[in-house]
Structure formats: structure tokens, C-alpha cells
Design an enzyme around this catalytic site. Structure first.
Site, PDB file in Angstrom:
ATOM      1  N   LEU A   1      -2.959   5.504   0.501  1.00 40.66           N
ATOM      2  CA  LEU A   1      -4.407   5.231   0.617  1.00 40.66           C
ATOM      3  C   LEU A   1      -4.621   3.774   1.007  1.00 40.66           C
ATOM      4  CD1 LEU A   1      -5.500   7.020  -2.681  1.00 40.66           C
ATOM      5  CD2 LEU A   1      -5.637   7.933  -0.348  1.00 40.66           C
ATOM      6  N   HIS A   2      -3.915   3.320   2.067  1.00 34.79           N
ATOM      7  CA  HIS A   2      -3.867   1.888   2.403  1.00 34.79           C
ATOM      8  C   HIS A   2      -5.200   1.162   2.214  1.00 34.79           C
ATOM      9  CE1 HIS A   2      -0.106   2.867   4.520  1.00 34.79           C
ATOM     10  NE2 HIS A   2      -0.760   3.806   5.194  1.00 34.79           N
ATOM     11  N   ASP A   3      -6.228   1.652   2.929  1.00 34.71           N
ATOM     12  CA  ASP A   3      -7.485   0.908   2.990  1.00 34.71           C
ATOM     13  C   ASP A   3      -8.214   0.889   1.648  1.00 34.71           C
ATOM     14  OD1 ASP A   3      -6.943   0.536   5.642  1.00 34.71           O
ATOM     15  OD2 ASP A   3      -8.260   2.138   6.346  1.00 34.71           O
TER      16      ASP A   3
ATOM     17  N   THR B   1       0.818  -1.223   0.000  1.00 37.85           N
ATOM     18  CA  THR B   1       0.000   0.000   0.000  1.00 37.85           C
ATOM     19  C   THR B   1       0.851   1.272   0.000  1.00 37.85           C
ATOM     20  OG1 THR B   1      -0.209   0.025   2.420  1.00 37.85           O
ATOM     21  CG2 THR B   1      -1.929  -1.123   1.186  1.00 37.85           C
TER      22      THR B   1
ATOM     23  N   VAL C   1      -6.799   0.670  -1.220  1.00 38.09           N
ATOM     24  CA  VAL C   1      -6.148  -0.342  -2.065  1.00 38.09           C
ATOM     25  C   VAL C   1      -6.777  -1.712  -1.777  1.00 38.09           C
ATOM     26  CG1 VAL C   1      -3.957  -1.448  -2.647  1.00 38.09           C
ATOM     27  CG2 VAL C   1      -4.008   1.001  -2.102  1.00 38.09           C
TER      28      VAL C   1
END
Ligand code: BDR
Ligand code: CA
Length: 312
Positions: free
Chosen positions: A241-243, A196, A245
């Protein structure tokens, strides 16, 4: 037929992007959003989930409040520094109020009801600590066959972002993460930090989001605090934008390239606590977790932007 989807979340700035993106995606039918402690306390994550659904124009999606703390040990730390004291970069009260109070069944009861009522396998996308999902699997093992897959944002194969070894969501509740990653009843995809952080959203991306319409503009304003925190901490003008992805993979399976590995979570109280440790050989270490390791990162960023932009 859209895939039924539950998002389990601790909003959270990147959680906000993920929720709005799912709400804008016709490939999935967002049946519930369940809240867990994490970036900020549970009362705030629950309210934020309701606010984000109201912002997305999806007030009918129920919100369930889940765990206020980890299963065994106290939470190591929260993430106000990144997400702001309210979890949404100081913008929470600028959003529309939640359309309804939280569902009286709570997170586990709501997830169980969605699973029981669905005629298709349900995808669960946890984008926070795995406490609610571990409780669901423990309390309702009979419903595991109704879960098509779990797509979790969390863990790392390399360095952590809270300690040298641990990623935030894993460190919040290592015992819950171990429970979910080492069970064989439901296929799990893990979307770790290593991946991420490889698709940072820079100023052009945020600007394009802000130009997409009033909802895009609100999201861009929510991101401003997170962006400043990235500048302070890493000296870069770009955010992970970890979440979003992970939720893009839940919405469009196959977006991320994965490799199967048994993964165990360090649950001792030493410096490795929360580390997600892959076995380098197949079984007997445990059931395989599909670990996401690669993707067309430009396409991921463009995909998230295009979808959120549809909300205007
Ligand atoms: C994860 O930690 C949280 O702060 C983010 O929302 C994301 O889920 C990244 O490590
Ligand atoms: Ca999160």
C-alpha cells in the site's frame, strides 16, 4: 486545528486507499487533490481523483489537472499492468461520477491558491511523479515558506521496482524528483520503496476492508486486480500500500522513523536513470531529506485499515 493537506496523485490503486484514508482523518483538512500523469494517462488520473472524492463523500474538495508528461524526457513506462487500464482495477466506471469538472486553475494554480489562502503551513503529499510539485516550486518560489513539509512516496535506497535501480515515481520524472529533493526551501520526507514493501496487506486485511461497509467493499474490489498482479509477479497473496504509508505519515507526523540524508537523482539516460542516490556523509552534497527507514509495520497497516473503515 487540522493540518491543511494537498494530495498530488496518479490514481492508482494504492493512491485510492491513500485518498480515502486522508478523507477519513480528522487530523488533516484535505483542501485539494491534484492529478499528474503516472500509472495511467492524466485524463484518467484526473477523473479517478474526482471519482474517489465522490466515493469518499467529499465532493467539495477541488481537483486540479496537472502535468500530462514529464518535464524533459518522455515517460519510460506506465503501470496499467498493476492498476488496470483505467487505473482503478477496472472499477473506475462503477464509482460515482466526479461532482464537478476539474478546477479551471489547473494543478499548479490550485495548489498556489490553497497555499495563499491557508493561515497554517500546508502539507503536500505527492504520491506520484514529482512533476507538478517541481513546477509549483519553480513558478511560485514565494509560496515555498507556506509549505510546512512535502511527504513523497517514491525512490528507493535498494533495488527498484521498474528497473534494477529505479522506483516507479522517481523514474517517471527523474528531473522533477531531483529538483524537489535537492531544494532547501521546503523540508522533504521521502518514503521509499524499501519501507513501503515491508508492510504487505494480505487476505485478512483486504477481507476486513471489504467488511467495513460499502466504501470499504468498493475499495476491496478496486484492489482485486492489483492483488492478482502481485500474485502473478511475486507469487504472494499480499499487496504493498505504498502511497497510503506515505499519506499516513503526512496525517500523523512521526509515524515513520526517518534519517536525514542528501539525496540526488540519476538523470542520465543510462541504466541508473531514476535512481535516488543518498550521500553517506552530511553536506555539502545537498540539503537533508528525511528518508523513512523504519516503522511499526503492524501499526501502519492497522492504522490505514481503521481510518478507511471509518468511511463505512
Ligand atoms: C508507486 O508507483 C505507483 O504505481 C504507485 O501508485 C506508487 O505511487 C510505487 O512505486
Ligand atoms: Ca501513486
Amino acid at each position: 486545528m487540522p493540518t491543511p493537506l494537498i494530495i498530488d496523485t496518479d490514481p492508482g490503486v494504492d493512491d485510492a486507499v491513500a485518498i480515502l484514508m486522508a478523507a477519513a482523518s480528522p487530523e488533516v483538512d484535505l483542501r485539494a487533490v491534484t492529478a499528474v500523469f503516472g500509472n495511467v494517462p492524466l485524463a484518467a488520473t484526473t477523473r479517478n481523483a474526482g471519482r474517489l472524492l465522490a466515493l469518499a463523500g467529499r465532493p467539495e474538495v477541488p481537483v486540479g489537472a496537472g502535468a500530462a508528461r514529464p518535464l524533459v524526457h518522455a515517460q519510460a513506462e506506465r503501470a496499467e499492468r498493476w492498476h488496470g487500464g483505467d487505473g482503478l482495477g477496472g472499477r473506475a466506471t462503477a464509482l460515482p461520477a466526479p461532482a464537478a469538472p476539474p478546477d479551471p486553475r489547473g494543478a499548479v494554480g490550485l495548489m498556489a491558491a490553497v497555499l495563499r489562502e491557508a493561515s497554517e503551513p500546508v502539507t503536500i503529499a505527492p504520491i506520484g511523479p514529482l512533476t507538478n510539485v517541481a513546477l509549483l516550486l519553480a513558478v511560485h518560489p514565494e509560496l515555498a515558506p507556506r509549505i510546512g513539509r512535502i511527504v513523497w512516496m517514491g525512490g528507493t535506497l535498494g533495488a527498484g521496482n521498474v528497473t534494477g535501480a529505479a522506483e516507479f515515481n522517481a523514474l517517471c520524472d527523474p528531473e522533477a524528483a531531483h529538483r524537489v529533493l535537492t531544494q532547501a526551501d521546503v523540508p522533504v520526507t521521502m518514503v521509499p520503496l524499501d519501507l513501503t514493501t515491508r508492510c504487505p496487506a494480505g487476505p485478512d486485511w483486504v477481507e476486513a476492508l471489504g467488511a467495513a461497509g460499502s466504501r470499504g467493499l468498493e475499495l476491496a474490489q478496486i484492489i482485486a486486480h492489483y492483488r492478482a498482479a502481485y500474485r502473478d509477479r511475486y507469487g504472494v497473496d499480499a499487496v504493498a500500500l505504498h502511497d497510503a504509508v506515505a499519506v499516513l505519515e503526512a496525517v500523523l507526523p512521526g509515524t515513520l522513523r526517518t534519517t536525514p540524508m542528501a539525496v540526488r537523482v540519476a538523470c542520465d539516460l543510462g541504466p541508473a536513470r531514476g535512481a535516488t542516490v543518498p550521500a553517506r556523509r552530511p553536506a555539502p552534497e545537498g540539503p537533508p531529506v528525511q528518508v523513512a527507514h523504519d516503522a511499526d509495520m503492524d501499526a501502519v497497516l492497522a492504522g490505514v485499515l481503521e481510518r478507511v473503515g471509518r468511511l463505512g
